[in-house]
Design a protein around this motif. Structure first.
Motif, PDB file in Angstrom:
ATOM      1  N   GLU A 195       0.814  -1.218   0.000  1.00 28.18           N
ATOM      2  CA  GLU A 195       0.000   0.000   0.000  1.00 28.18           C
ATOM      3  C   GLU A 195       0.845   1.264   0.000  1.00 28.18           C
ATOM      4  O   GLU A 195       0.426   2.301  -0.524  1.00 28.18           O
ATOM      5  N   ALA A 196       2.024   1.208   0.609  1.00 25.68           N
ATOM      6  CA  ALA A 196       2.897   2.389   0.668  1.00 25.68           C
ATOM      7  C   ALA A 196       2.130   3.610   1.162  1.00 25.68           C
ATOM      8  O   ALA A 196       2.221   4.702   0.591  1.00 25.68           O
ATOM      9  N   ALA A 197       1.328   3.412   2.204  1.00 22.99           N
ATOM     10  CA  ALA A 197       0.583   4.472   2.890  1.00 22.99           C
ATOM     11  C   ALA A 197      -0.676   4.927   2.166  1.00 22.99           C
ATOM     12  O   ALA A 197      -1.287   5.918   2.547  1.00 22.99           O
ATOM     13  N   ALA A 198      -1.105   4.207   1.122  1.00 27.25           N
ATOM     14  CA  ALA A 198      -2.293   4.634   0.381  1.00 27.25           C
ATOM     15  C   ALA A 198      -3.595   4.332   1.127  1.00 27.25           C
ATOM     16  O   ALA A 198      -4.545   5.123   1.077  1.00 27.25           O
ATOM     17  N   HIS A 199      -3.669   3.175   1.808  1.00 27.80           N
ATOM     18  CA  HIS A 199      -4.870   2.785   2.529  1.00 27.80           C
ATOM     19  C   HIS A 199      -4.474   2.125   3.852  1.00 27.80           C
ATOM     20  O   HIS A 199      -3.482   1.393   3.894  1.00 27.80           O
ATOM     21  N   PRO A 200      -5.255   2.325   4.912  1.00 22.46           N
ATOM     22  CA  PRO A 200      -4.942   1.665   6.184  1.00 22.46           C
ATOM     23  C   PRO A 200      -5.252   0.174   6.142  1.00 22.46           C
ATOM     24  O   PRO A 200      -6.097  -0.288   5.372  1.00 22.46           O
ATOM     25  N   VAL A 201      -4.552  -0.569   6.984  1.00 27.67           N
ATOM     26  CA  VAL A 201      -4.714  -2.021   7.076  1.00 27.67           C
ATOM     27  C   VAL A 201      -5.064  -2.362   8.517  1.00 27.67           C
ATOM     28  O   VAL A 201      -4.401  -1.916   9.453  1.00 27.67           O
ATOM     29  N   HIS A 202      -6.105  -3.170   8.686  1.00 31.96           N
ATOM     30  CA  HIS A 202      -6.571  -3.578  10.013  1.00 31.96           C
ATOM     31  C   HIS A 202      -6.385  -5.076  10.178  1.00 31.96           C
ATOM     32  O   HIS A 202      -6.852  -5.866   9.349  1.00 31.96           O
ATOM     33  N   GLY A 203      -5.710  -5.466  11.254  1.00 32.72           N
ATOM     34  CA  GLY A 203      -5.519  -6.876  11.550  1.00 32.72           C
ATOM     35  C   GLY A 203      -6.306  -7.266  12.779  1.00 32.72           C
ATOM     36  O   GLY A 203      -6.202  -6.620  13.833  1.00 32.72           O
ATOM     37  N   ALA A 204      -7.114  -8.310  12.664  1.00 28.60           N
ATOM     38  CA  ALA A 204      -7.869  -8.848  13.797  1.00 28.60           C
ATOM     39  C   ALA A 204      -7.031  -9.949  14.429  1.00 28.60           C
ATOM     40  O   ALA A 204      -6.800 -10.999  13.813  1.00 28.60           O
ATOM     41  N   LEU A 205      -6.554  -9.725  15.642  1.00 32.20           N
ATOM     42  CA  LEU A 205      -5.618 -10.634  16.291  1.00 32.20           C
ATOM     43  C   LEU A 205      -6.296 -11.946  16.667  1.00 32.20           C
ATOM     44  O   LEU A 205      -7.098 -12.005  17.595  1.00 32.20           O
ATOM     45  N   ALA A 206      -5.946 -13.012  15.950  1.00 30.42           N
ATOM     46  CA  ALA A 206      -6.477 -14.336  16.264  1.00 30.42           C
ATOM     47  C   ALA A 206      -5.665 -15.028  17.340  1.00 30.42           C
ATOM     48  O   ALA A 206      -5.985 -16.140  17.742  1.00 30.42           O
ATOM     49  N   VAL A 207      -4.614 -14.378  17.795  1.00 32.99           N
ATOM     50  CA  VAL A 207      -3.740 -14.910  18.844  1.00 32.99           C
ATOM     51  C   VAL A 207      -3.607 -13.847  19.934  1.00 32.99           C
ATOM     52  O   VAL A 207      -3.836 -12.660  19.692  1.00 32.99           O
ATOM     53  N   PRO A 208      -3.230 -14.253  21.158  1.00 31.17           N
ATOM     54  CA  PRO A 208      -3.037 -13.266  22.229  1.00 31.17           C
ATOM     55  C   PRO A 208      -1.922 -12.276  21.909  1.00 31.17           C
ATOM     56  O   PRO A 208      -1.039 -12.551  21.089  1.00 31.17           O
ATOM     57  N   ALA A 209      -1.971 -11.150  22.574  1.00 35.77           N
ATOM     58  CA  ALA A 209      -0.984 -10.092  22.331  1.00 35.77           C
ATOM     59  C   ALA A 209       0.438 -10.560  22.611  1.00 35.77           C
ATOM     60  O   ALA A 209       1.390 -10.082  21.985  1.00 35.77           O
ATOM     61  N   ASP A 210       0.612 -11.510  23.557  1.00 38.30           N
ATOM     62  CA  ASP A 210       1.965 -11.946  23.887  1.00 38.30           C
ATOM     63  C   ASP A 210       2.593 -12.836  22.822  1.00 38.30           C
ATOM     64  O   ASP A 210       3.736 -13.265  22.965  1.00 38.30           O
ATOM     65  N   HIS A 211       1.863 -13.116  21.729  1.00 37.90           N
ATOM     66  CA  HIS A 211       2.463 -13.839  20.604  1.00 37.90           C
ATOM     67  C   HIS A 211       3.348 -12.938  19.752  1.00 37.90           C
ATOM     68  O   HIS A 211       3.999 -13.414  18.829  1.00 37.90           O
ATOM     69  N   GLY A 212       3.334 -11.651  20.035  1.00 35.97           N
ATOM     70  CA  GLY A 212       4.284 -10.746  19.402  1.00 35.97           C
ATOM     71  C   GLY A 212       3.959 -10.332  17.985  1.00 35.97           C
ATOM     72  O   GLY A 212       4.866  -9.979  17.222  1.00 35.97           O
TER      73      GLY A 212
END
Length: 312
Positions: A195-212
Motif C-alpha cells: 500500500e505504501a501508505a495509500a490505505h490503512p490495514v486492520h488486523g484482527a488478532l487471532a492470537v493473544p498479544a503476547d504472541h508478538g
C-alpha cells in the motif's frame, strides 16, 4: 532432487457480500476469496510461501523444512506444494505425536514429520535451534513458522494488484481499508508494504498479544525499509489461540447463512466477528468500503468444529 517451483500465480476472485449489520451501518464489504485459489494450496499460505520457495530454488535447496502444529494451515500448504511440484518437505511439529486430519494429509503428501514436544517447540527461536536439523537434512531451506519474515510479506504484496484489477467488476472505484485475521502478522505486513501508505490495514488478532504480532509486523516493515501507512491491530482471539466458544460459532453459522460464504472459527470467523463489532461501534464512517481477506484454512474446519478444547 532440488527445489524447482513452476511459475504459478493463482488468482482469487473479489466479491461483494452483504450482511445485515454492515448494511445497517452503511458500510460496504468485499471479500478476497483466497480460499478459492486451489483445493489444497489454499488461502494466504501460498503467497507467504512463494518468495521462500523462490529463494530455495535459487539456492538449489534439496528440500524445505518448516514448523507448525498438528492443525497447521502453513504446513498443509507447504506439504501440498511439495507433493505437487516434486520437492521434499520436512515438518517440525509442536507437541507429541497425534492423529489429526491435517497430520494425515501431511503424511499423505509425503512430508517427513518430527514431533518436538512443547518445550522443544518453544526453543524454536533459540540460537542454534536449526543446527541439528541442518545436519540431519543438509541443503534444506528453512522457512520460519507460518511462512513469516520479510520473504513471506513480499509474497503477500501480490494481493494488492489482485484486488485493484477487480474493483471495476464489483462497481467500486476505490476502497477505504483492508481487514484480515492476523496470526503472525506476515500477510498484514505485506499489505502495508504494498500500500505504501495509500490505505490503512486492520488486523484482527487471532492470537493473544503476547504472541508478538505487533513486534513481528514492525520488524518486517523496518527490515524492508519501505514507507508504510497507518495500521491497527484489534483484539479478536476470544481468550486464546485456537479457542472458540458458542457465541463465536453461532455468529459464524449465521454469517455463512446470510452471506453464502464458508468460514472457519480459528481465523476468518474471528476476524469477521471483530469487524462486526467495530462496524456496529461506528469505527467506519457510513459509505466506507472495506476489503475483507478470506485467508482460507477451510481444510481444518471440521477438526476446528469437532471439539470445544483448544487445538494445540
Amino acid at each position: 532432487m532440488s527445489v524447482v517451483v513452476p511459475d504459478w500465480t493463482p488468482h482469487a476472485p473479489l466479491q461483494r457480500f452483504c450482511l445485515p449489520w454492515s448494511e445497517a451501518a452503511g458500510v460496504e464489504l468485499a471479500v478476497l476469496r483466497l480460499d478459492l485459489i486451489d483445493p489444497l494450496i489454499s488461502g494466504n499460505k501460498w503467497f507467504k510461501l512463494s518468495h521462500h520457495l523462490a529463494r530455495a530454488q535459487a539456492e538449489s535447496a534439496a528440500g524445505v523444512i518448516s514448523l507448525g502444529g498438528a492443525h497447521s494451515n502453513h504446513l498443509h500448504a507447504l506439504a501440498a506444494a511439495g507433493k505437487r511440484f516434486g520437492f521434499a518437505t520436512v515438518g517440525l511439529l509442536r507437541g507429541h505425536a497425534q492423529q489429526t486430519a491435517t497430520v494425515d494429509d501431511l503424511l499423505a503428501f509425503g512430508m517427513q514429520l518430527h514431533w518436538l514436544g512443547y518445550a522443544g517447540y518453544r526453543a524454536r527461536h533459540a540460537a542454534g535451534f536449526w543446527l541439528p536439523w541442518q545436519a540431519q537434512y543438509p541443503g534444506f531451506y528453512a522457512v520460519p513458522e507460518g511462512g513469516g519474515g520479510l520473504s513471506g510479506a513480499l509474497g503477500c504484496m501480490a494481493l494488492l494488484p489482485m484486488v485493484r484489477e477487480q474493483l471495476a467488476e464489483i462497481g467500486w472505484a476505490d476502497y477505504d481499508a483492508w481487514w484480515l485475521a492476523a496470526g503472525t502478522g506476515t500477510t498484514m505486513a505485506g499489505l502495508l508494504l504494498g500500500e505504501a501508505a495509500a490505505h490503512p490495514v486492520h488486523g484482527a488478532l487471532a492470537v493473544p498479544a503476547d504472541h508478538g504480532v505487533a513486534q513481528q509486523v514492525q520488524g518486517i516493515v523496518q527490515e524492508a525499509g519501505l514507507p508504510v501507512g497507518p495500521y491497527h491491530l484489534h483484539e479478536a482471539c476470544r481468550g486464546g489461540f485456537a479457542r472458540r466458544d458458542d457465541e463465536l460459532l453461532a455468529f459464524m453459522f449465521n454469517a455463512e447463512e446470510q452471506s453464502g460464504l464458508p468460514f472457519e472459527p480459528l481465523y476468518t470467523a474471528k476476524a469477521l466477528m471483530a469487524l462486526r463489532q467495530q462496524v456496529e461501534a461506528g469505527y467506519f464512517a457510513r459509505g466506507s468500503r472495506v476489503v475483507f481477506v478470506h485467508t482460507g484454512g477451510l481444510q481444518g474446519r471440521a477438526a476446528a468444529l469437532s471439539s470445544s478444547a483448544p487445538l494445540l
